[in-house]
Design a protein around this motif. Structure first.
Motif, short mmCIF file in Angstrom:
data_model
loop_
_atom_site.label_atom_id
_atom_site.label_comp_id
_atom_site.label_asym_id
_atom_site.label_seq_id
_atom_site.Cartn_x
_atom_site.Cartn_y
_atom_site.Cartn_z
N GLY A 24 0.81 -1.21 0.00
CA GLY A 24 0.00 0.00 0.00
C GLY A 24 0.83 1.25 0.00
O GLY A 24 0.60 2.17 0.78
N ASP A 25 1.80 1.31 -0.88
CA ASP A 25 2.68 2.48 -1.00
C ASP A 25 3.08 2.59 -2.47
O ASP A 25 3.48 1.58 -3.08
N PRO A 26 3.02 3.77 -3.03
CA PRO A 26 3.28 3.91 -4.47
C PRO A 26 4.68 3.49 -4.88
O PRO A 26 4.85 2.85 -5.93
N LEU A 29 4.92 -0.29 -4.77
CA LEU A 29 4.15 -0.86 -5.87
C LEU A 29 4.92 -0.75 -7.18
O LEU A 29 4.87 -1.64 -8.03
#
Lengths: 106, 106
Positions: A24-26, A29
Motif C-alpha cells: 500500500g505504497d506507491p 508498488l
DNA sequence: TTGATCGTTTGATGTTCGTCAAACAGTGGG
DNA sequence: CCCACTGTTTGACGAACATCAAACGATCAA
C-alpha cells in the motif's frame, strides 16, 4: 565469501496484513512491478526507475518488502539481488499476487 | 427524509494503492471479513465484533474503507448501512477482492 | 594498500495514522 | 417538545512512516 540470504519471514510467517500494508505504497508498488518478471534485480535506481528518490529511501522500501515476505534478497559480493517470492505468496495467499500485479500494470 | 449515499469515489477513481493501504490494517481487515457476505451492515460494534474499540474509532475505519472505494454507505434515518462494492472492485481489480477475502478467512 | 563502488544504517524532520474522549448532529419515539 | 439513539466530527496525543543527509561497512580493482 559465500552468498547469503538476508533475514526474511518463513512462508508460514508471512502475514496478510503486513503484505497489504507493504504493497500500500506507491514506491513499493513500482518496485513490485519491476520484480514482476521473476528475475533477480540489483538495487540500482536507474534500473528501477526511481532516480527521483535517495538511495537510502530505496533501501528502506526494499527492506520493508523483504521483511513483509514479498521479496527475498541474496547477497553476492557487494551486490544484492532481489527477487519476488512468488511461490511462497501463491501458496499462502492464492491469487493475491497475480491480481495485484494485473491491477498494477493497468 | 430520503435515503442517501455518502460520498465515495466513482468506480474509475478507485486506486489500487489506496485500496491496499485501506486493507493493510487489522481492524479494517476484520471489517472486510464481516462485509464478505454482501449484506448490508449497520455500525453496531456488537455485530461487528469490535467491542474493544471506541465507536469513533470504528467510524474512522469505516470512513477509510468508504473513501478508498471498498464499501458504500447508505443513510436511512439514523442508521447507516454499509455494503461491499464487490462489482466495482471486481471490475477494476479482477480477482483482488476474492483473494484477499480467501486469505483473510484462513 | 588505496580508492572507488554498492548498499545499509543511523539520526533528524515533518507527515500520516490509530486511538480515545468529548462534543455535536440528525432522527424518531414518548 | 424532549429525550434517547446512532453515528460523526473535532481535538489531542503517541506511534509509525517516508524522506533525506551523512557516516559507515564490505567488496573488488588497480
Amino acid at each position: 565469501m559465500p552468498d547469503e540470504t538476508l533475514p526474511q519471514p518463513a512462508r508460514d510467517e508471512i502475514e496478510l496484513v503486513t503484505v497489504l500494508r507493504a504493497l500500500g505504497d506507491p514506491v513499493r508498488l513500482r518496485l513490485l512491478a519491476v520484480y514482476a518478471d521473476d528475475q533477480e534485480h540489483n538495487c540500482d535506481q536507474c534500473d528501477l526507475g526511481l532516480e527521483d528518490l535517495h538511495k537510502s529511501t530505496v533501501s528502506h522500501h526494499m527492506r520493508v518488502l523483504r521483511e513483509s515476505g514479498v521479496t527475498t534478497t541474496r547477497t553476492s559480493g557487494r551486490n544484492r539481488f532481489v527477487r519476488l517470492r512468488r511461490a511462497d505468496l501463491d501458496a499462502r495467499f492464492p491469487g493475491l499476487l497475480d491480481s495485484v500485479l494485473g491491477a498494477a500494470e493497468r
